[in-house]
Design an enzyme around this catalytic site. Sequence first.
Site, short mmCIF file in Angstrom:
data_model
loop_
_atom_site.label_atom_id
_atom_site.label_comp_id
_atom_site.label_asym_id
_atom_site.label_seq_id
_atom_site.Cartn_x
_atom_site.Cartn_y
_atom_site.Cartn_z
N TYR A 24 0.80 -1.23 0.00
CA TYR A 24 0.00 0.00 0.00
C TYR A 24 0.83 1.29 0.00
O TYR A 24 0.27 2.37 -0.02
CB TYR A 24 -0.95 -0.01 1.20
CG TYR A 24 -1.92 -1.18 1.17
CD1 TYR A 24 -2.86 -1.30 0.16
CD2 TYR A 24 -1.87 -2.19 2.14
CE1 TYR A 24 -3.73 -2.39 0.10
CE2 TYR A 24 -2.74 -3.28 2.10
CZ TYR A 24 -3.65 -3.36 1.08
OH TYR A 24 -4.51 -4.44 1.02
N ASN A 75 -13.02 4.08 -1.41
CA ASN A 75 -12.20 2.87 -1.32
C ASN A 75 -12.87 2.03 -0.23
O ASN A 75 -12.65 2.28 0.96
CB ASN A 75 -10.76 3.21 -0.96
CG ASN A 75 -9.90 1.94 -0.93
OD1 ASN A 75 -10.43 0.81 -0.90
ND2 ASN A 75 -8.59 2.11 -0.91
N ASP A 88 -25.96 -1.64 -1.92
CA ASP A 88 -27.35 -1.16 -1.94
C ASP A 88 -27.40 0.33 -1.60
O ASP A 88 -28.15 1.09 -2.23
CB ASP A 88 -28.21 -1.95 -0.95
CG ASP A 88 -28.52 -3.35 -1.43
OD1 ASP A 88 -28.37 -3.62 -2.64
OD2 ASP A 88 -28.92 -4.19 -0.61
N HIS A 101 -9.03 1.56 -5.61
CA HIS A 101 -8.20 0.63 -4.84
C HIS A 101 -6.75 1.01 -5.05
O HIS A 101 -6.32 1.22 -6.20
CB HIS A 101 -8.42 -0.82 -5.26
CG HIS A 101 -9.84 -1.24 -5.06
ND1 HIS A 101 -10.34 -1.51 -3.81
CD2 HIS A 101 -10.87 -1.35 -5.93
CE1 HIS A 101 -11.63 -1.80 -3.93
NE2 HIS A 101 -11.97 -1.70 -5.19
N ILE A 102 -6.01 1.07 -3.97
CA ILE A 102 -4.60 1.46 -4.04
C ILE A 102 -3.81 0.38 -4.78
O ILE A 102 -2.99 0.67 -5.64
CB ILE A 102 -4.07 1.66 -2.61
CG1 ILE A 102 -4.83 2.82 -1.96
CG2 ILE A 102 -2.56 1.90 -2.61
CD1 ILE A 102 -4.65 2.90 -0.45
N SER A 103 -4.08 -0.88 -4.43
CA SER A 103 -3.37 -1.99 -5.07
C SER A 103 -4.16 -2.44 -6.30
O SER A 103 -5.35 -2.10 -6.45
CB SER A 103 -3.22 -3.15 -4.09
OG SER A 103 -4.51 -3.64 -3.70
N ARG A 112 -10.19 -11.22 -4.10
CA ARG A 112 -10.21 -9.75 -4.27
C ARG A 112 -10.64 -9.37 -5.69
O ARG A 112 -10.80 -8.19 -6.00
CB ARG A 112 -8.83 -9.16 -4.00
CG ARG A 112 -8.39 -9.32 -2.57
CD ARG A 112 -7.08 -8.58 -2.32
NE ARG A 112 -6.40 -9.11 -1.16
CZ ARG A 112 -6.65 -8.75 0.10
NH1 ARG A 112 -7.53 -7.83 0.36
NH2 ARG A 112 -5.99 -9.31 1.10
#
Length: 152
Positions: A24, A75, A88, A101-103, A112
Amino acid sequence: MPQTIYVLNGPNLNLLGKREPHIYGHETLADVEAACRRTADALGLAIVFHQSNAEHQLIDWIHEAREAAAGIVINPAGLTHTSVSLMDALSACAFPIMEVHISNIHKREEFRHFSYVSRVAAGVICGCGTHGYTLALEHLARRLAPATEGAA
Ligand code: CA2
């Protein structure tokens, strides 16, 4: 009055820069907030920036954003892959949602690769590190800007 974007961060992102820098990076969540504020200022947007480890708190902020915001950058962290309730809440928003998403979640474990949030997001940015947040703000600013006559 500037338009407001809610920037929401899910569980464990308060640990950013403090653990797992190989995944990260070294920037903290405070660094991410500062970068988002600089970018928002330059784009003429206002931001509300939050992080919570609690799913219900994120849902309450999304409900608040329905009345107060013109867009959301989120995120959702681990809730990305598990939370129908978060999806929802986001699907009840009339404005665009950018998922960050950072990664690169597609380079990581199989679990994931699936995102409930992507089903309701206007766009998804992943694998660009924390730069993804400011990219998402720039994209929202472009989407929200009134169309210019003759623009492509
Ligand atoms: O890449 C991302 O931004 C993620 O949303 C981060 C989540 C992960 O569950 C998603 O699959 C991808 C994890 C957030 C936890 O962040 C930490 C940061 C530093 C140290 C430990 C956890």
